[in-house]
Design an enzyme around this catalytic site. Structure first.
Site, mmCIF file in Angstrom:
data_model
loop_
_atom_site.group_PDB
_atom_site.id
_atom_site.type_symbol
_atom_site.label_atom_id
_atom_site.label_comp_id
_atom_site.label_asym_id
_atom_site.label_seq_id
_atom_site.Cartn_x
_atom_site.Cartn_y
_atom_site.Cartn_z
ATOM 1 N N CYS A 31 1.099 -0.983 -0.150
ATOM 2 C CA CYS A 31 -0.022 0.049 0.520
ATOM 3 C C CYS A 31 0.973 1.247 0.279
ATOM 4 O O CYS A 31 2.168 1.113 1.017
ATOM 5 C CB CYS A 31 -0.704 0.373 1.920
ATOM 6 S SG CYS A 31 -1.720 1.359 1.231
ATOM 7 N N HIS A 75 -7.782 19.709 -3.764
ATOM 8 C CA HIS A 75 -7.820 19.842 -2.121
ATOM 9 C C HIS A 75 -8.607 18.928 -1.576
ATOM 10 O O HIS A 75 -8.737 19.826 -0.212
ATOM 11 C CB HIS A 75 -8.302 21.535 -1.861
ATOM 12 C CG HIS A 75 -7.337 22.458 -2.972
ATOM 13 N ND1 HIS A 75 -7.800 23.654 -2.923
ATOM 14 C CD2 HIS A 75 -5.985 22.261 -3.913
ATOM 15 C CE1 HIS A 75 -6.769 24.578 -3.634
ATOM 16 N NE2 HIS A 75 -5.858 23.450 -4.453
ATOM 17 N N GLU A 154 -1.585 11.803 -13.932
ATOM 18 C CA GLU A 154 -1.050 12.262 -12.593
ATOM 19 C C GLU A 154 0.226 12.505 -12.418
ATOM 20 O O GLU A 154 -0.161 13.582 -12.120
ATOM 21 C CB GLU A 154 -1.404 10.979 -12.250
ATOM 22 C CG GLU A 154 -0.441 10.409 -12.107
ATOM 23 C CD GLU A 154 -1.008 8.867 -11.395
ATOM 24 O OE1 GLU A 154 -1.903 8.647 -10.215
ATOM 25 O OE2 GLU A 154 -0.251 8.477 -11.379
HETATM 26 ZN ZN ZN Z 1 -0.340 8.652 -6.296
#
Ligand code: ZN
Length: 166
Positions: A31, A75, A154
């Site tokens: 993770c 945010h 991203e």
């Molecule tokens: Zn990431």
């Protein structure tokens, strides 16, 4: 004039971004730690020309919807509600997050976006935003659309694309 081609319209704007925190889980027991990205969305819709306006879909409406969808998760800490390894409990003030049963984070509720997805990968974010866009487009009444394609980036040059035929 006969028209045999097809039309697509795209928007990607400086404001179709969201700066959000997240972490993902991998197969097995791995993770990630919490970190953030400056995400950017690009959306493309395909369809028949609106015969009275000569466009596929009104850019103004498309931009407005997309801006709203990005602002909702801007945010925020993005948390998946459908990940069997991540337990998310929101008591209205705080969101407690555990990984495989072990407490990991506590965030103020207002700083979190709890999302109905199994992992906050760009793939799942692209699908979620497509579904949300589709619901808004349906409300706006665009009958002629035939497909939606959503790209979520991203990092520079690192993105996923989800495409759905309507
Ligand atoms: Zn990431």
């Amino acid at each position: 004039m006969s028209r045999r081609g097809e039309f697509r319209v795209s928007v990607t704007k400086d404001y179709l971004v969201f700066a959000s925190a997240h972490f993902i889980t991998f197969a097995g027991h791995r993770c990630e730690g919490l970190h953030g990205h400056n995400y950017r969305a690009r959306v493309t819709v395909e369809g028949a020309l609106d015969e009275s306006a000569w466009f596929v879909f009104d850019f103004v409406i498309l931009k407005k919807i997309m801006r709203g969808l990005c602002d909702e998760i801007d945010h925020k800490v993005l948390l998946p509600l459908e990940n069997p390894k991540i337990q998310v409990v929101d008591d209205g003030e705080q969101v407690k997050v555990a990984y495989e049963g072990k407490p990991r984070y506590v965030f103020p509720t207002g700083d979190c976006a709890l999302l109905p997805i199994p992992n906050t990968t760009v793939e799942m974010l692209a699908e979620l935003l497509t579904n949300r866009l589709r619901a808004e487009i349906d409300k706006a009444g665009a009958a002629g659309l035939t497909a939606i394609e959503m790209e979520i980036e991203e990092n520079f040059g690192q993105s996923a694309v989800y495409r759905v035929v309507l």
